[in-house]
Design a protein around this motif. Structure first.
Motif, PDB file in Angstrom:
ATOM      1  N   LEU A 289     -25.911 -25.060 -23.355  1.00 11.13           N
ATOM      2  CA  LEU A 289     -24.966 -24.987 -24.471  1.00 11.13           C
ATOM      3  C   LEU A 289     -23.693 -24.276 -24.032  1.00 11.13           C
ATOM      4  N   ASN A 290     -22.571 -24.868 -24.383  1.00 12.09           N
ATOM      5  CA  ASN A 290     -21.281 -24.287 -24.030  1.00 12.09           C
ATOM      6  C   ASN A 290     -20.828 -23.356 -25.157  1.00 12.09           C
ATOM      7  N   PRO A 291     -20.706 -22.060 -24.882  1.00 11.61           N
ATOM      8  CA  PRO A 291     -20.318 -21.119 -25.948  1.00 11.61           C
ATOM      9  C   PRO A 291     -18.923 -21.382 -26.500  1.00 11.61           C
ATOM     10  N   ASP A 292     -18.088 -22.077 -25.722  1.00 13.25           N
ATOM     11  CA  ASP A 292     -16.713 -22.363 -26.155  1.00 13.25           C
ATOM     12  C   ASP A 292     -16.574 -23.753 -26.781  1.00 13.25           C
ATOM     13  N   ASP A 293     -17.693 -24.483 -26.903  1.00 10.40           N
ATOM     14  CA  ASP A 293     -17.625 -25.825 -27.495  1.00 10.40           C
ATOM     15  C   ASP A 293     -17.198 -25.728 -28.957  1.00 10.40           C
ATOM     16  N   LYS A 294     -16.368 -26.662 -29.392  1.00  8.99           N
ATOM     17  CA  LYS A 294     -15.855 -26.647 -30.768  1.00  8.99           C
ATOM     18  C   LYS A 294     -16.877 -27.160 -31.781  1.00  8.99           C
ATOM     19  N   SER A 295     -17.964 -27.721 -31.290  1.00 13.18           N
ATOM     20  CA  SER A 295     -18.973 -28.290 -32.174  1.00 13.18           C
ATOM     21  C   SER A 295     -19.631 -27.209 -33.044  1.00 13.18           C
ATOM     22  N   LYS A 296     -19.575 -27.389 -34.348  1.00 10.06           N
ATOM     23  CA  LYS A 296     -20.209 -26.447 -35.278  1.00 10.06           C
ATOM     24  C   LYS A 296     -21.725 -26.483 -35.106  1.00 10.06           C
ATOM     25  N   HIS A 297     -22.277 -27.657 -34.857  1.00  6.67           N
ATOM     26  CA  HIS A 297     -23.725 -27.790 -34.697  1.00  6.67           C
ATOM     27  C   HIS A 297     -24.228 -27.000 -33.485  1.00  6.67           C
ATOM     28  N   GLN A 298     -23.476 -27.072 -32.393  1.00  6.34           N
ATOM     29  CA  GLN A 298     -23.866 -26.308 -31.197  1.00  6.34           C
ATOM     30  C   GLN A 298     -23.812 -24.809 -31.460  1.00  6.34           C
ATOM     31  N   LYS A 299     -22.771 -24.374 -32.169  1.00  2.00           N
ATOM     32  CA  LYS A 299     -22.646 -22.943 -32.484  1.00  2.00           C
ATOM     33  C   LYS A 299     -23.797 -22.483 -33.378  1.00  2.00           C
ATOM     34  N   ASP A 300     -24.135 -23.310 -34.378  1.00  3.06           N
ATOM     35  CA  ASP A 300     -25.232 -22.973 -35.280  1.00  3.06           C
ATOM     36  C   ASP A 300     -26.561 -22.909 -34.524  1.00  3.06           C
ATOM     37  N   LEU A 301     -26.759 -23.882 -33.625  1.00  3.16           N
ATOM     38  CA  LEU A 301     -27.994 -23.899 -32.823  1.00  3.16           C
ATOM     39  C   LEU A 301     -28.076 -22.666 -31.948  1.00  3.16           C
ATOM     40  N   ARG A 302     -26.989 -22.333 -31.310  1.00  2.00           N
ATOM     41  CA  ARG A 302     -26.950 -21.166 -30.424  1.00  2.00           C
ATOM     42  C   ARG A 302     -27.248 -19.879 -31.203  1.00  2.00           C
ATOM     43  N   ASN A 303     -26.592 -19.715 -32.353  1.00  2.00           N
ATOM     44  CA  ASN A 303     -26.794 -18.512 -33.175  1.00  2.00           C
ATOM     45  C   ASN A 303     -28.234 -18.406 -33.660  1.00  2.00           C
ATOM     46  N   CYS A 304     -28.786 -19.537 -34.034  1.00  2.64           N
ATOM     47  CA  CYS A 304     -30.163 -19.570 -34.525  1.00  2.64           C
ATOM     48  C   CYS A 304     -31.147 -19.168 -33.417  1.00  2.64           C
ATOM     49  N   LEU A 305     -30.921 -19.660 -32.222  1.00  2.13           N
ATOM     50  CA  LEU A 305     -31.782 -19.329 -31.090  1.00  2.13           C
ATOM     51  C   LEU A 305     -31.678 -17.850 -30.724  1.00  2.13           C
ATOM     52  N   VAL A 306     -30.449 -17.341 -30.731  1.00  2.00           N
ATOM     53  CA  VAL A 306     -30.235 -15.919 -30.417  1.00  2.00           C
ATOM     54  C   VAL A 306     -30.961 -15.039 -31.435  1.00  2.00           C
ATOM     55  N   GLN A 307     -30.834 -15.387 -32.713  1.00  2.00           N
ATOM     56  CA  GLN A 307     -31.494 -14.610 -33.761  1.00  2.00           C
ATOM     57  C   GLN A 307     -33.014 -14.688 -33.622  1.00  2.00           C
ATOM     58  N   SER A 308     -33.518 -15.878 -33.325  1.00  2.00           N
ATOM     59  CA  SER A 308     -34.954 -16.066 -33.143  1.00  2.00           C
ATOM     60  C   SER A 308     -35.470 -15.221 -31.979  1.00  2.00           C
ATOM     61  N   LYS A 309     -34.718 -15.209 -30.890  1.00  2.00           N
ATOM     62  CA  LYS A 309     -35.115 -14.438 -29.701  1.00  2.00           C
ATOM     63  C   LYS A 309     -35.087 -12.935 -29.986  1.00  2.00           C
ATOM     64  N   LYS A 310     -34.092 -12.493 -30.745  1.00  2.00           N
ATOM     65  CA  LYS A 310     -34.014 -11.064 -31.089  1.00  2.00           C
ATOM     66  C   LYS A 310     -35.210 -10.636 -31.927  1.00  2.00           C
ATOM     67  N   LEU A 311     -35.576 -11.470 -32.888  1.00  2.00           N
ATOM     68  CA  LEU A 311     -36.734 -11.163 -33.732  1.00  2.00           C
ATOM     69  C   LEU A 311     -38.015 -11.100 -32.899  1.00  2.00           C
ATOM     70  N   ALA A 312     -38.156 -12.050 -31.972  1.00  2.00           N
ATOM     71  CA  ALA A 312     -39.339 -12.072 -31.100  1.00  2.00           C
ATOM     72  C   ALA A 312     -39.372 -10.834 -30.218  1.00  2.00           C
ATOM     73  N   SER A 313     -38.214 -10.423 -29.715  1.00  2.00           N
ATOM     74  CA  SER A 313     -38.146  -9.237 -28.851  1.00  2.00           C
ATOM     75  C   SER A 313     -38.560  -7.971 -29.590  1.00  2.00           C
TER      76      SER A 313
END
Length: 200
Positions: free
Chosen positions: A104-128
């Motif tokens: 995933l490109n953090p600078d991509d303009k795609s809203k879907h990619q940003k939402d996916l990235r944020n969701c994964l980061v949040q999921s990983k933080k909760l698991a940690s």
């Protein structure tokens, strides 16, 4: 009646052939490059889909193992023993997460990619933090954002890269112009020659 001078036709033929060959070569180059880019993007789609599936699978499996340990032993099992029980799942989870983030490109303009990235980061933080149930509850959101991202990328593959779409248009216009120039040159050469032949 004299024949059409060869000296006049040879340069004209060379110019026409060069124009047409150049236009077709450019168009062929653009199409080949676009095909390569589309194939790379398709590979990216397949790899991202696979990594997201692995991440979700490892996340759910880890949560289920922790749940089973807690149901059987309560808090009597120490952290080290719990970690050993889930060693392979943690490894698979970490690899899949890293692969997804690399794709995933953090600078991509795609809203879907940003939402996916944020969701994964949040999921990983909760698991940690050991909040596995809350982390697993995000699986549906991850899946939904992933599907939107994959569909968006697939649409890009079907339409083509914007730069290559524009280049194709330029190439087609170049071919048409080359053919028109060729016709114009042939006409301008043939009319005086016909007049010369009729006169003689």
């Amino acid at each position: 009646m004299s024949e059409i001078p060869v000296n006049t036709l040879v340069p004209v033929g060379v110019v026409i052939a060069a124009l047409i060959a150049g236009a077709f070569s450019f168009l062929s180059l653009v199409l080949t490059k676009e095909q390569q880019i589309s194939q790379l993007r398709q590979n990216w789609i397949d790899a991202l889909r696979d990594d997201i599936s692995k991440y979700i699978s490892a996340l759910v499996a880890t949560e289920e193992i922790y749940w089973a340990i807690e149901q059987k032993h309560g808090d009597s099992v120490d952290v080290l023993a719990r970690s050993m029980e889930t060693k392979e799942e943690h490894k698979a989870l970490a690899i899949a997460y890293s692969n997804i983030m690399m794709r995933l490109n953090p600078d991509d303009k795609s809203k879907h990619q940003k939402d996916l990235r944020n969701c994964l980061v949040q999921s990983k933080k909760l698991a940690s933090k050991g909040k596995w149930e809350e982390s697993v509850e995000m699986v549906d959101n991850i899946r939904d954002f992933a599907q939107l991202t994959l569909k968006e990328e697939w649409d890009r593959v079907k339409v083509g890269e914007p730069s290559f779409v524009n280049s194709k248009r330029v190439g087609v216009i170049g071919v048409i112009i080359s053919l028109l120039v060729a016709c114009l040159v042939i006409y301008n050469v043939s009319v005086p020659l016909e007049a010369h032949l009729i006169k003689n």
